[in-house]
Write an enzyme that holds these catalytic residues in place. Structure first.
Site, PDB file in Angstrom:
ATOM      1  CG  ASP A   1     -74.130 -13.590  53.024  1.00 15.84           C
ATOM      2  OD1 ASP A   1     -73.572 -14.408  53.790  1.00 15.84           O
ATOM      3  OD2 ASP A   1     -74.779 -12.611  53.452  1.00 15.84           O
ATOM      4  N   GLY A   2     -74.617 -16.746  52.613  1.00 17.76           N
ATOM      5  CA  GLY A   2     -75.715 -17.610  53.029  1.00 17.76           C
ATOM      6  C   GLY A   2     -75.396 -19.093  53.099  1.00 17.76           C
TER       7      GLY A   2
ATOM      8  N   GLY B   1     -73.886 -20.750  55.429  1.00 16.50           N
ATOM      9  CA  GLY B   1     -74.142 -21.256  56.783  1.00 16.50           C
ATOM     10  C   GLY B   1     -75.624 -21.424  57.048  1.00 16.50           C
ATOM     11  NE  ARG B   2     -77.558 -16.116  56.644  1.00 21.94           N
ATOM     12  CZ  ARG B   2     -77.650 -15.026  55.895  1.00 21.94           C
ATOM     13  NH1 ARG B   2     -78.788 -14.386  55.793  1.00 21.94           N
ATOM     14  NH2 ARG B   2     -76.595 -14.581  55.249  1.00 21.94           N
TER      15      ARG B   2
ATOM     16  NE  ARG C   1     -71.009 -21.024  60.026  1.00 15.16           N
ATOM     17  CZ  ARG C   1     -71.732 -20.019  59.559  1.00 15.16           C
ATOM     18  NH1 ARG C   1     -73.001 -19.905  59.869  1.00 15.16           N
ATOM     19  NH2 ARG C   1     -71.174 -19.097  58.802  1.00 15.16           N
TER      20      ARG C   1
ATOM     21  CG  HIS D   1     -68.461 -22.827  54.280  1.00 14.29           C
ATOM     22  ND1 HIS D   1     -69.016 -21.611  53.937  1.00 14.29           N
ATOM     23  CD2 HIS D   1     -68.210 -22.753  55.615  1.00 14.29           C
ATOM     24  CE1 HIS D   1     -69.101 -20.848  55.012  1.00 14.29           C
ATOM     25  NE2 HIS D   1     -68.620 -21.515  56.044  1.00 14.29           N
TER      26      HIS D   1
ATOM     27  CB  SER E   1     -64.244 -10.530  54.367  1.00 13.58           C
ATOM     28  OG  SER E   1     -64.588 -10.964  55.669  1.00 13.58           O
TER      29      SER E   1
ATOM     30  CG  LEU F   1     -64.889 -16.001  32.941  1.00 13.82           C
ATOM     31  CD1 LEU F   1     -65.934 -14.887  32.875  1.00 13.82           C
ATOM     32  CD2 LEU F   1     -65.579 -17.298  33.404  1.00 13.82           C
TER      33      LEU F   1
ATOM     34  CG  LEU G   1     -71.733  -2.155  49.163  1.00 15.81           C
ATOM     35  CD1 LEU G   1     -71.017  -0.909  48.672  1.00 15.81           C
ATOM     36  CD2 LEU G   1     -71.952  -3.111  47.997  1.00 15.81           C
TER      37      LEU G   1
HETATM   38  C1  FPP Z   1     -70.762 -16.826  53.096  1.00 14.69           C
HETATM   39  O1  FPP Z   1     -71.634 -17.654  53.774  1.00 14.69           O
HETATM   40  C2  FPP Z   1     -69.657 -17.534  52.627  1.00 14.69           C
HETATM   41  C3  FPP Z   1     -68.365 -17.435  53.059  1.00 14.69           C
HETATM   42  C4  FPP Z   1     -67.872 -16.542  54.097  1.00 14.69           C
HETATM   43  C5  FPP Z   1     -67.353 -18.245  52.482  1.00 14.69           C
HETATM   44  C6  FPP Z   1     -67.478 -18.379  51.023  1.00 14.69           C
HETATM   45  C7  FPP Z   1     -66.865 -19.592  50.637  1.00 14.69           C
HETATM   46  C8  FPP Z   1     -67.271 -20.364  49.651  1.00 14.69           C
HETATM   47  C9  FPP Z   1     -68.387 -20.107  48.741  1.00 14.69           C
HETATM   48  C10 FPP Z   1     -66.529 -21.587  49.494  1.00 14.69           C
HETATM   49  C11 FPP Z   1     -65.753 -21.672  48.287  1.00 14.69           C
HETATM   50  C12 FPP Z   1     -64.896 -20.567  47.942  1.00 14.69           C
HETATM   51  C13 FPP Z   1     -63.743 -20.757  47.310  1.00 14.69           C
HETATM   52  C14 FPP Z   1     -62.972 -19.635  46.790  1.00 14.69           C
HETATM   53  C15 FPP Z   1     -63.215 -22.093  47.132  1.00 14.69           C
HETATM   54  P1  FPP Z   1     -71.762 -17.478  55.317  1.00 14.69           P
HETATM   55  O2  FPP Z   1     -70.954 -18.519  55.975  1.00 14.69           O
HETATM   56  O3  FPP Z   1     -71.443 -16.079  55.699  1.00 14.69           O
HETATM   57  O4  FPP Z   1     -73.277 -17.796  55.501  1.00 14.69           O
HETATM   58  P2  FPP Z   1     -74.222 -17.224  56.642  1.00 14.69           P
HETATM   59  O5  FPP Z   1     -74.275 -15.741  56.450  1.00 14.69           O
HETATM   60  O6  FPP Z   1     -75.504 -17.912  56.317  1.00 14.69           O
HETATM   61  O7  FPP Z   1     -73.622 -17.627  57.937  1.00 14.69           O
END
Ligand code: FPP
Length: 239
Positions: A12-13, A15-16, A25, A29, A57, A123, A187
């Protein structure tokens, strides 16, 4: 340092993290994706056997068209690159979640990667994509109901382990340790069944900055708790 057998991470995080740097954003990613590559190497070196990450999700489809499109592009690239990473780490990769929600080419890349890595066992890496725990349970219950309807299973024979066998994580031990990055303490519909006895760890550090040093710090905390309670797995229902 005793390492958990199975670590689960809510990534998580992104984007922020990007916003704080004045970046879009998508940049978060991209960096989050890069971090996923290195964390697999770290897990392997630390001797962790199972890693499960929450990458996309069932709710994430509601994000803007641009963001979802960018994430799909990242997944496409990553799934191809992951062949090399799986070889390097002798790592078996499985995708949990409803794969049918993705475009055909992504489903094919998933199948190729799973097939390519199926005999590796140093793994075990699970990536949750189009995943929601309630949806996973719903799909599992549907399959169990079909078995009952076909006369292949008696209702009184449905045990906890039967239910586990019909989840996407079938055959994978439950996580010992859950990490969520970037400050939120919930969660978000991740592994609700599997996390029943898991230790939780929440950190303010955003996913793109969660490197090996942070991982080791988290595992040290896990060790402190493990020593204090004499092993989380021996606890009863009231612990
Ligand atoms: C959460 O940050 C991240 C996601 C919803 C996407 C996760 C994706 C990756 C880590 C990219 C790579 C993944 C793969 C499998 C290649 P957020 O956008 O919710 O951040 P925020 O809460 O700060 O907005």
């Amino acid at each position: 340092m005793k390492v958990p057998n199975h670590v689960a991470i809510i990534l998580d995080g992104n984007g922020r993290w990007a916003k704080a740097k004045g970046m879009p954003r998508s940049y978060g990613h991209k960096k989050g994706c890069e971090n996923l590559e290195t964390i697999c190497d770290d897990m392997k070196e630390l001797g962790i056997k199972y890693l499960t990450v929450y990458a996309f999700s069932t709710e994430n489809w509601k994000r803007s068209k641009e963001e979802v499109g960018y994430l799909m592009t990242l997944f496409r690239g990553y799934l191809k690159k992951c062949i090399k990473i799986s070889e390097r780490n002798r790592m078996r990769v499985r995708i949990i979640g409803d794969k049918t929600g993705f475009d055909r080419d992504i489903q094919e890349s998933i199948q190729r990667l799973e097939e390519f890595s199926k005999d590796f066992d140093e793994l075990h890496f699970q990536i949750a994509l189009n995943y929601g725990s309630r949806d996973e349970i719903r799909r599992g219950v549907q399959k169990i109901a079909q078995k009952v309807q076909a006369g292949e299973l008696l209702p009184e024979d449905i045990s906890e382990s039967t239910i586990g066998d019909f989840l996407d994580t079938q055959g994978i031990p439950d996580p010992d340790f859950l990490i969520r990055t970037s400050g939120e303490q919930r969660l978000s519909n991740f592994l609700l069944w599997q996390l029943a006895y898991t230790e939780f760890y929440f950190t303010e550090v955003a996913w793109p900055d969660f490197h090996r040093k942070e991982l080791v710090k988290a595992i040290e905390k896990y060790n402190e708790r493990d020593r204090r309670y004499g092993g989380v797995k021996e606890e009863g229902a009231c612990s």
